[in-house]
Design an enzyme around this catalytic site. Structure first.
Site, mmCIF file in Angstrom:
data_model
loop_
_atom_site.group_PDB
_atom_site.id
_atom_site.type_symbol
_atom_site.label_atom_id
_atom_site.label_comp_id
_atom_site.label_asym_id
_atom_site.label_seq_id
_atom_site.Cartn_x
_atom_site.Cartn_y
_atom_site.Cartn_z
ATOM 1 N N ARG A 91 26.133 54.098 58.226
ATOM 2 C CA ARG A 91 26.403 52.720 58.660
ATOM 3 C C ARG A 91 26.900 51.896 57.470
ATOM 4 N NH1 ARG A 91 25.564 54.513 63.175
ATOM 5 N NH2 ARG A 91 24.119 53.680 64.733
ATOM 6 N N ILE A 106 32.003 34.660 40.590
ATOM 7 C CA ILE A 106 30.975 35.670 40.864
ATOM 8 C C ILE A 106 31.446 37.034 40.367
ATOM 9 C CG2 ILE A 106 30.030 34.466 42.885
ATOM 10 C CD1 ILE A 106 31.439 36.706 44.595
ATOM 11 N N ASP A 107 32.771 37.192 40.170
ATOM 12 C CA ASP A 107 33.311 38.509 39.804
ATOM 13 C C ASP A 107 33.021 38.892 38.343
ATOM 14 O OD1 ASP A 107 34.345 38.368 42.358
ATOM 15 O OD2 ASP A 107 36.360 37.803 41.701
ATOM 16 N N GLU A 142 40.255 33.098 36.773
ATOM 17 C CA GLU A 142 41.529 33.427 36.116
ATOM 18 C C GLU A 142 42.718 32.623 36.647
ATOM 19 O OE1 GLU A 142 42.451 37.478 38.690
ATOM 20 O OE2 GLU A 142 43.629 36.977 36.943
ATOM 21 N N MET A 166 31.508 42.275 46.899
ATOM 22 C CA MET A 166 32.722 41.630 46.392
ATOM 23 C C MET A 166 32.955 41.983 44.915
ATOM 24 S SD MET A 166 32.922 37.848 48.007
ATOM 25 C CE MET A 166 33.629 37.564 49.623
ATOM 26 N N GLY A 167 33.921 41.316 44.313
ATOM 27 C CA GLY A 167 34.175 41.543 42.883
ATOM 28 C C GLY A 167 35.634 41.723 42.556
ATOM 29 N N ARG A 168 36.460 41.763 43.601
ATOM 30 C CA ARG A 168 37.895 41.951 43.441
ATOM 31 C C ARG A 168 38.204 43.235 42.643
ATOM 32 N NH1 ARG A 168 40.768 36.309 42.893
ATOM 33 N NH2 ARG A 168 40.982 36.223 45.123
ATOM 34 N N ARG A 199 28.303 34.521 47.731
ATOM 35 C CA ARG A 199 28.802 33.334 47.048
ATOM 36 C C ARG A 199 28.074 32.064 47.444
ATOM 37 N NH1 ARG A 199 35.076 33.709 47.635
ATOM 38 N NH2 ARG A 199 34.834 31.676 48.574
ATOM 39 N N GLU A 256 34.588 46.176 46.819
ATOM 40 C CA GLU A 256 35.722 45.961 47.740
ATOM 41 C C GLU A 256 37.060 46.424 47.143
ATOM 42 O OE1 GLU A 256 36.134 41.735 48.434
ATOM 43 O OE2 GLU A 256 36.386 41.311 46.309
HETATM 44 O O1 F6P Z 1 36.903 35.775 43.347
HETATM 45 C C1 F6P Z 1 35.756 35.584 44.103
HETATM 46 C C2 F6P Z 1 35.851 36.298 45.406
HETATM 47 O O2 F6P Z 1 34.633 36.086 46.107
HETATM 48 C C3 F6P Z 1 36.173 37.782 45.330
HETATM 49 O O3 F6P Z 1 35.065 38.560 44.973
HETATM 50 C C4 F6P Z 1 36.694 38.023 46.723
HETATM 51 O O4 F6P Z 1 37.592 39.112 46.755
HETATM 52 C C5 F6P Z 1 37.423 36.748 47.053
HETATM 53 O O5 F6P Z 1 36.876 35.753 46.214
HETATM 54 C C6 F6P Z 1 37.282 36.325 48.482
HETATM 55 O O6 F6P Z 1 38.054 35.199 48.669
HETATM 56 P P1 F6P Z 1 38.039 34.253 49.963
HETATM 57 O O7 F6P Z 1 36.984 33.213 49.710
HETATM 58 O O8 F6P Z 1 39.404 33.660 49.976
HETATM 59 O O9 F6P Z 1 37.718 35.088 51.139
#
Ligand code: F6P
Length: 342
Positions: free
Chosen positions: A266, A126-127, A103, A169-171, A275, A222
């Site tokens: 845990r 990846i999101d 984006e 991850m996934g924002r 990634r 996350e």
């Molecule tokens: O947008 C891809 C992403 O991997 C998100 O899922 C994650 O929040 C962010 O990038 C992490 O970014 P960085 O590589 O700056 O730690």
């Protein structure tokens, strides 16, 4: 002879190299020359390039990451950078540019098109949160990595009779969490789209344990938030696109679950492992299809467009359509996941 440029911006993901390879191979068929712009928009600001030809792309198909490098540089952020981009575009002798990104990178591309530059977009992340495409490449690999990690958590959770929290991850979109959770048989999946109700989470876990299970797997995105709680971040600093660094919800969740249920808990944060590494066949094929079609958009002078997947077909959509709203997890998929909670 025409010259096209290509850059990859934002967080890297598996599938970028297959796109670069496909762009180069299709462009060469057309007799174009290709310039690789290093490190996303930073390379256009700094006039930093590398040659792309049949030799420099040889062997990159299975490699993760991007041979061009990447950055989160936003040329609209710093005074003077926009002009540098325009000047360097000319200096590089470019007739068109392929911008590969999510984006943020494509948001810049969309603005630059309005500022007169001939650009086409390719959606990566990846999101999987870009509108106007059913899938972005990179998602499938991340999903499969996360699923494998969840499988691995099961065995240790079962041996130790623990609750294992998997933070993915996934924002602000829960795609990785929901699909990896379904594929990995998670007992609870928490996503940004649905605020976390701790009472409900603990009740589900307690009921599961009451029917004889001695372990549980909870997948949390996350970007998920507690009801009435703020987003958990690693630092307050914003990047050039105004994003915070997410991460840490798993630890908070684990503390709460252990306190309320009494079960040992845990956390495992999957992080950048999701990634990294070689792209899946799906991402290699999707990246290849996107790359070939992006060059065909240039041949047909369809600037301001992005290649996209609609069902099984590659189509083109306006760049601004893709970056207008975030694509989040729909209720139908969440309801399917819910059937397996507990
Ligand atoms: O947008 C891809 C992403 O991997 C998100 O899922 C994650 O929040 C962010 O990038 C992490 O970014 P960085 O590589 O700056 O730690």
């Amino acid at each position: 002879m025409a010259r096209i440029g290509i850059l990859t911006g934002g967080g890297d993901c598996p599938g970028l190299n297959p796109v670069i390879r496909a762009v180069v191979r299709r462009a060469l068929l057309e007799g174009y020359e290709i310039t690789g712009i290093k490190n996303g928009w930073k390379g256009l600001v700094e006039n930093d390039t590398m040659p792309l030809n049949i030799d420099t792309i040889s062997g990159i198909l299975p490699k993760g990451g991007t041979i061009l490098g990447t950055s989160r540089t936003n040329p609209y952020k710093k005074e003077g950078d926009l002009q540098k981009v325009k000047d360097n575009f000319k200096k590089m002798g470019l007739d068109a540019l392929v911008a590969v990104g999510g984006e943020d990178t494509l948001g810049v591309a969309s603005k630059l098109v309005k500022d007169g530059l001939p650009i086409v977009g390719v959606p990566k992340t990846i999101d999987n949160d870009l509108s106007a495409t059913d899938y972005t490449f990179g998602f499938d690999t991340a999903l499969n990595v996360a699923m494998e990690c969840i499988d691995r958590l099961h065995t240790t959770a079962e041996s130790h009779h623990r609750i294992m929290i998997a933070e993915v991850m996934g924002r602000h979109a829960g795609w990785i969490a929901i699909e990896a959770g379904i594929a990995g048989g998670a007992d609870m999946i928490l996503i940004p789209e649905i605020p976390i109700d701790l009472d409900e989470v603990c009740n589900v876990i307690k009921k599961r344990h009451a029917r004889g299970k001695t372990f549980s797997i909870v997948v949390v995105s996350e970007g998920a938030q507690f009801k009435d709680g703020a987003m958990v971040t690693q630092e307050q600093k914003l990047d050039a696109f105004g994003h915070v660094r997410l991460g840490g919800i798993g630890e908070d969740l684990a503390a709460q679950i252990e306190k309320r249920t009494g079960f040992e808990t845990r956390v495992s944060v999957f992080g950048h492992i999701q990634r990294g590494g070689s792209p899946t066949a799906f991402d290699r094929v999707l990246g290849t299809r996107f790359g070939v079609k992006a060059v065909e958009l240039i041949i047909n002078k369809k600037f301001g467009k992005m290649v996209a997947l609609a069902g099984t077909k590659i189509i083109d959509v306006p760049l601004e359509e893709a970056v207008k709203t975030l694509k989040t997890v729909d209720t139908e998929l969440y309801n399917i996941a819910k059937v397996f909670f507990g």
